[in-house]
Design an enzyme around this catalytic site. Structure first.
Site, PDB file in Angstrom:
ATOM      1  N   GLU A  82      -3.213   5.143  -1.089  1.00  0.00           N
ATOM      2  CA  GLU A  82      -3.824   6.071  -0.114  1.00  0.00           C
ATOM      3  C   GLU A  82      -4.546   7.181  -0.879  1.00  0.00           C
ATOM      4  OE1 GLU A  82      -3.897   6.713   3.806  1.00  0.00           O
ATOM      5  OE2 GLU A  82      -5.413   7.312   2.333  1.00  0.00           O
TER       6      GLU A  82
ATOM      7  N   ARG B  19       5.175   1.571   1.607  1.00  0.00           N
ATOM      8  CA  ARG B  19       4.774   1.316   2.992  1.00  0.00           C
ATOM      9  C   ARG B  19       3.749   0.179   3.076  1.00  0.00           C
ATOM     10  NH1 ARG B  19       2.717   6.394   1.449  1.00  0.00           N
ATOM     11  NH2 ARG B  19       0.541   6.885   1.970  1.00  0.00           N
TER      12      ARG B  19
ATOM     13  N   HIS C  55      -1.073  -0.385   6.297  1.00  0.00           N
ATOM     14  CA  HIS C  55       0.383  -0.514   6.487  1.00  0.00           C
ATOM     15  C   HIS C  55       0.761  -0.141   7.923  1.00  0.00           C
ATOM     16  CE1 HIS C  55       0.722   3.876   6.516  1.00  0.00           C
ATOM     17  NE2 HIS C  55      -0.158   3.860   5.549  1.00  0.00           N
TER      18      HIS C  55
ATOM     19  N   HIS D  58      -4.165   1.266   2.719  1.00  0.00           N
ATOM     20  CA  HIS D  58      -3.921   2.524   3.437  1.00  0.00           C
ATOM     21  C   HIS D  58      -5.163   2.945   4.209  1.00  0.00           C
ATOM     22  CE1 HIS D  58      -0.191   3.181   1.045  1.00  0.00           C
ATOM     23  NE2 HIS D  58      -0.843   2.391   0.209  1.00  0.00           N
TER      24      HIS D  58
END
Ligand SMILES: O=C(O)[C@H](O)COP(=O)(O)O
Length: 255
Positions: free
Chosen positions: A91, A64, A13, A186
């Site tokens: 993430e 994100r 992202h 991520h």
């Protein structure tokens, strides 16, 4: 010499508001910063100028990454393709570090300890207590997860182990069916994938940092073994973006 059978694109992202504030983020669902939105648009434009098109995209359940993907697909005029979202692309969960400033944490515990928490393979950050408001068991998006699947903290090994079933059962077969795949995820879920794909040793993964918002192309053979990989960026742009990620974890970031 193996020949390229498939080409996939991975993208972390764009910069998030907590990347900008240099806070450990993990499963905290923060927005992209203005810079992050710009990075996402630039990434989409780069892919368009490289004539990349996709049949399906995969992303996490964190905005994100979702919003980065939406911007990239809009730049490609491909907002219409199928998008699958999974927590397994989230993430790494940063446990009790989530929300803390990375430089302040390095000043308190030392750069080396923060490097271990950020980049080691099998040392998890301090865990969250289940009563902590940051514990994901309270978040309805994870209501389908078992107690064992709900993390209080994750090391990279944990991230690899919860990501791989999704890769093996869903993404890899889609690639091998001939579909062109884009993965918006991520820093550490991408490190987990790369470690697996390139069979990187546990002690070597420590030195891998993933820049925000720069498309990473992996060319794979028919068995999904990597042949080569490259970022869609100049060396100068790439080195600067990676240095920014490395610097986040220092008490006194080097200029
Ligand atoms: O979760 C975070 O803090 C970042 O997105 C990744 O952090 P790291 O680069 O410190 O692992």
């Amino acid at each position: 010499m193996a020949t390229t059978a498939f080409k996939i694109v991975l993208i972390r992202h764009g910069e998030s508001v907590w990347n900008k504030e240099n806070r450990f983020t993990g499963w905290t669902d923060v927005e992209l910063s203005e810079q992050g939105v710009k990075e996402a648009h630039a990434a989409g434009k780069k892919l368009k100028s490289g004539e990349y098109t996709f049949d399906i995209a995969y992303t996490s359940v964190l905005k994100r990454a979702i919003n980065t993907l939406n911007i990239v697909l809009d730049e490609l005029d491909q907002s219409w393709i199928q998008v699958d979202k999974s927590w397994r692309l989230n993430e790494r969960m940063y446990g009790a570090l989530q929300g803390l400033n990375k430089s302040e944490t390095a000043a308190k515990y030392g750069d080396d300890q923060v490097l271990v928490w950020r980049r080691s393979y099998d040392t998890p950050p301090p865990p969250l207590d289940e009563t902590d408001e940051r514990y994901p068991g309270k978040d309805t998006r994870y209501k389908g997860l078992t107690k064992e699947q709900l993390p209080k903290s994750e090391c990279l090994k944990d991230t690899v182990e919860r990501f791989l079933p999704y890769w093996n059962d869903t993404i890899a077969p889609t690639i091998q069916s001939g579909k062109k795949v884009l993965i918006a995820a991520h820093g550490n879920s991408i490190r987990a994938l790369i470690k697996y794909l390139d069979n990187i040793a546990d002690d070597k993964i420590v030195s891998m940092d993933i820049p925000t918002g720069i498309p990473l192309v992996y060319e794979l053979d028919k068995d999904l073994k990597p042949i080569k990989h490259y970022y869609l960026a100049s060396d100068a742009e790439l080195n600067s973006a990676i240095a920014a990620v490395v610097n986040q974890g220092k008490a006194k970031p080097q200029n």
